[in-house]
Design a protein around this motif. Structure first.
Motif, PDB file in Angstrom:
ATOM      1  N   ILE A 198      24.933 -32.163 -33.424  1.00 44.81           N
ATOM      2  CA  ILE A 198      23.966 -33.255 -34.162  1.00 44.81           C
ATOM      3  C   ILE A 198      22.801 -33.426 -32.884  1.00 44.81           C
ATOM      4  O   ILE A 198      23.199 -33.841 -31.916  1.00 44.81           O
ATOM      5  CB  ILE A 198      24.544 -34.641 -34.154  1.00 44.81           C
ATOM      6  CG1 ILE A 198      25.640 -34.563 -35.137  1.00 44.81           C
ATOM      7  CG2 ILE A 198      23.773 -35.697 -34.876  1.00 44.81           C
ATOM      8  CD1 ILE A 198      26.798 -35.470 -35.324  1.00 44.81           C
ATOM      9  N   GLU A 199      21.681 -33.509 -33.143  1.00 48.32           N
ATOM     10  CA  GLU A 199      20.391 -33.643 -32.512  1.00 48.32           C
ATOM     11  C   GLU A 199      19.373 -34.579 -33.230  1.00 48.32           C
ATOM     12  O   GLU A 199      19.288 -34.450 -34.337  1.00 48.32           O
ATOM     13  CB  GLU A 199      19.796 -32.391 -32.145  1.00 48.32           C
ATOM     14  CG  GLU A 199      20.632 -31.420 -31.413  1.00 48.32           C
ATOM     15  CD  GLU A 199      19.960 -30.134 -30.835  1.00 48.32           C
ATOM     16  OE1 GLU A 199      19.813 -29.141 -31.824  1.00 48.32           O
ATOM     17  OE2 GLU A 199      19.378 -29.961 -29.798  1.00 48.32           O
ATOM     18  N   GLY A 200      18.900 -35.449 -32.551  1.00 45.48           N
ATOM     19  CA  GLY A 200      17.987 -36.549 -33.008  1.00 45.48           C
ATOM     20  C   GLY A 200      17.083 -37.386 -32.110  1.00 45.48           C
ATOM     21  O   GLY A 200      17.308 -36.805 -30.777  1.00 45.48           O
ATOM     22  N   THR A 201      16.536 -38.172 -32.502  1.00 43.26           N
ATOM     23  CA  THR A 201      15.585 -39.144 -31.779  1.00 43.26           C
ATOM     24  C   THR A 201      15.557 -40.526 -32.218  1.00 43.26           C
ATOM     25  O   THR A 201      15.890 -40.755 -33.360  1.00 43.26           O
ATOM     26  CB  THR A 201      14.229 -38.549 -31.897  1.00 43.26           C
ATOM     27  OG1 THR A 201      13.992 -37.199 -31.560  1.00 43.26           O
ATOM     28  CG2 THR A 201      13.286 -39.351 -30.910  1.00 43.26           C
ATOM     29  N   VAL A 202      15.718 -41.321 -31.036  1.00 45.46           N
ATOM     30  CA  VAL A 202      15.756 -42.678 -31.309  1.00 45.46           C
ATOM     31  C   VAL A 202      14.366 -43.156 -31.152  1.00 45.46           C
ATOM     32  O   VAL A 202      13.766 -42.957 -30.213  1.00 45.46           O
ATOM     33  CB  VAL A 202      16.574 -43.567 -30.381  1.00 45.46           C
ATOM     34  CG1 VAL A 202      16.634 -44.951 -30.658  1.00 45.46           C
ATOM     35  CG2 VAL A 202      17.861 -42.771 -30.326  1.00 45.46           C
TER      36      VAL A 202
ATOM     37  N   ALA B 259      15.372 -38.891 -27.311  1.00 40.42           N
ATOM     38  CA  ALA B 259      16.109 -37.309 -27.444  1.00 40.42           C
ATOM     39  C   ALA B 259      17.721 -37.378 -27.091  1.00 40.42           C
ATOM     40  O   ALA B 259      18.019 -37.901 -26.124  1.00 40.42           O
ATOM     41  CB  ALA B 259      15.522 -36.225 -27.138  1.00 40.42           C
TER      42      ALA B 259
ATOM     43  N   ALA C  66      21.667 -35.469 -28.101  1.00 43.23           N
ATOM     44  CA  ALA C  66      22.485 -34.155 -28.631  1.00 43.23           C
ATOM     45  C   ALA C  66      23.899 -34.741 -28.411  1.00 43.23           C
ATOM     46  O   ALA C  66      24.304 -35.122 -27.469  1.00 43.23           O
ATOM     47  CB  ALA C  66      22.069 -33.044 -27.819  1.00 43.23           C
TER      48      ALA C  66
ATOM     49  N   LEU D 206      24.153 -45.199 -39.001  1.00 39.90           N
ATOM     50  CA  LEU D 206      23.561 -43.905 -39.373  1.00 39.90           C
ATOM     51  C   LEU D 206      24.817 -43.026 -39.951  1.00 39.90           C
ATOM     52  O   LEU D 206      25.143 -42.471 -38.908  1.00 39.90           O
ATOM     53  CB  LEU D 206      22.591 -42.966 -38.985  1.00 39.90           C
ATOM     54  CG  LEU D 206      21.884 -41.899 -39.311  1.00 39.90           C
ATOM     55  CD1 LEU D 206      21.322 -42.000 -40.682  1.00 39.90           C
ATOM     56  CD2 LEU D 206      21.226 -41.087 -38.320  1.00 39.90           C
TER      57      LEU D 206
ATOM     58  N   VAL E 163      26.950 -39.768 -40.531  1.00 40.95           N
ATOM     59  CA  VAL E 163      26.872 -38.334 -40.608  1.00 40.95           C
ATOM     60  C   VAL E 163      28.099 -37.484 -40.795  1.00 40.95           C
ATOM     61  O   VAL E 163      29.112 -38.263 -40.809  1.00 40.95           O
ATOM     62  CB  VAL E 163      26.497 -37.872 -39.149  1.00 40.95           C
ATOM     63  CG1 VAL E 163      24.894 -38.470 -38.763  1.00 40.95           C
ATOM     64  CG2 VAL E 163      27.567 -38.256 -37.986  1.00 40.95           C
TER      65      VAL E 163
END
Length: 201
Positions: A128-132, A164, A166, A193, A195
């Motif tokens: 899982i990769e994302g941004t806050v 960012a 991971a 959130l 997932v």
């Protein structure tokens, strides 16, 4: 009958004896509590050497309470933690954020009266990769992202420098991610959130 001097000597001997027994008893209790070391090897999908500052963390089973930690040798991945008390634990290898790798899957460990060896912790690639973002939805912010199973149990926590993040090393299943501000920014935690991690991903 004893004279006063003899009585004082005997009293001193008794008091001294009690102190010695108490100290010896405490020492024995500590020796029995500290059971054994936990040792093993960290591997990486990129092979060796491992990233610098490669940390192995020991958690109490069923919680995110950190019990101990140690560093893995970058050349061969070997590590040792302890001695630790008897109990049930979970081990994870945690690489630095800059490495591009993510945590190993958690490995349960039982310490019952002696050392535990031969454990292998495999670093992973991100699942899982994302941004806050800030509440405006466009400004990345430094944060900490926690992975929950259910509503209360945290099984992993990662830093999100500059927003960012991971996450890896999760068994297949459903989770919830919650971001918390890591600075003095006047923000609340994010809403959970949901997932789903699919096997092999």
């Amino acid at each position: 009958m004893f004279n006063r001097t003899e009585k004082l000597k005997r009293m001193a001997l008794v008091i001294f004896g009690v102190l010695v027994l108490t100290i010896v008893g405490s020492t024995l209790a500590l020796a029995m509590t500290a059971s054994g070391a936990i040792s093993g090897t960290v591997t990486s999908p990129d092979g060796y050497p491992l990233p610098n500052n490669m940390v192995v963390k020991l958690f109490a089973a069923g919680s995110d309470t950190l019990v101990g930690q140690g560093h893995a040798d970058v050349n061969d991945g070997s590590f040792s933690i302890g001695p630790v008390p008897n109990g049930l634990y979970v081990l994870k290898a945690v690489p630095p954020v800059s490495s591009g790798l993510t945590q190993s899957e958690p490995v349960p460990v039982s310490v019952l009266g002696g050392a535990v060896s031969g454990i292998t912790l495999n670093l992973t690639r991100p699942q899982i990769e994302g941004t806050v973002f800030a509440p405006d939805g466009s400004t990345p912010v430094t944060a900490t992202v926690a992975v929950f199973v259910g509503s209360r149990t945290v099984i992993q926590s990662v830093d999100a420098p500059g927003g960012a993040f991971a996450i890896g090393g999760l068994p297949a299943g459903g989770y919830a991610l919650v971001a918390s501000p890591a600075t003095d920014d006047p923000y609340w935690k994010s809403a959970p959130l949901p997932v789903t991690v699919v096997s092999g991903v």
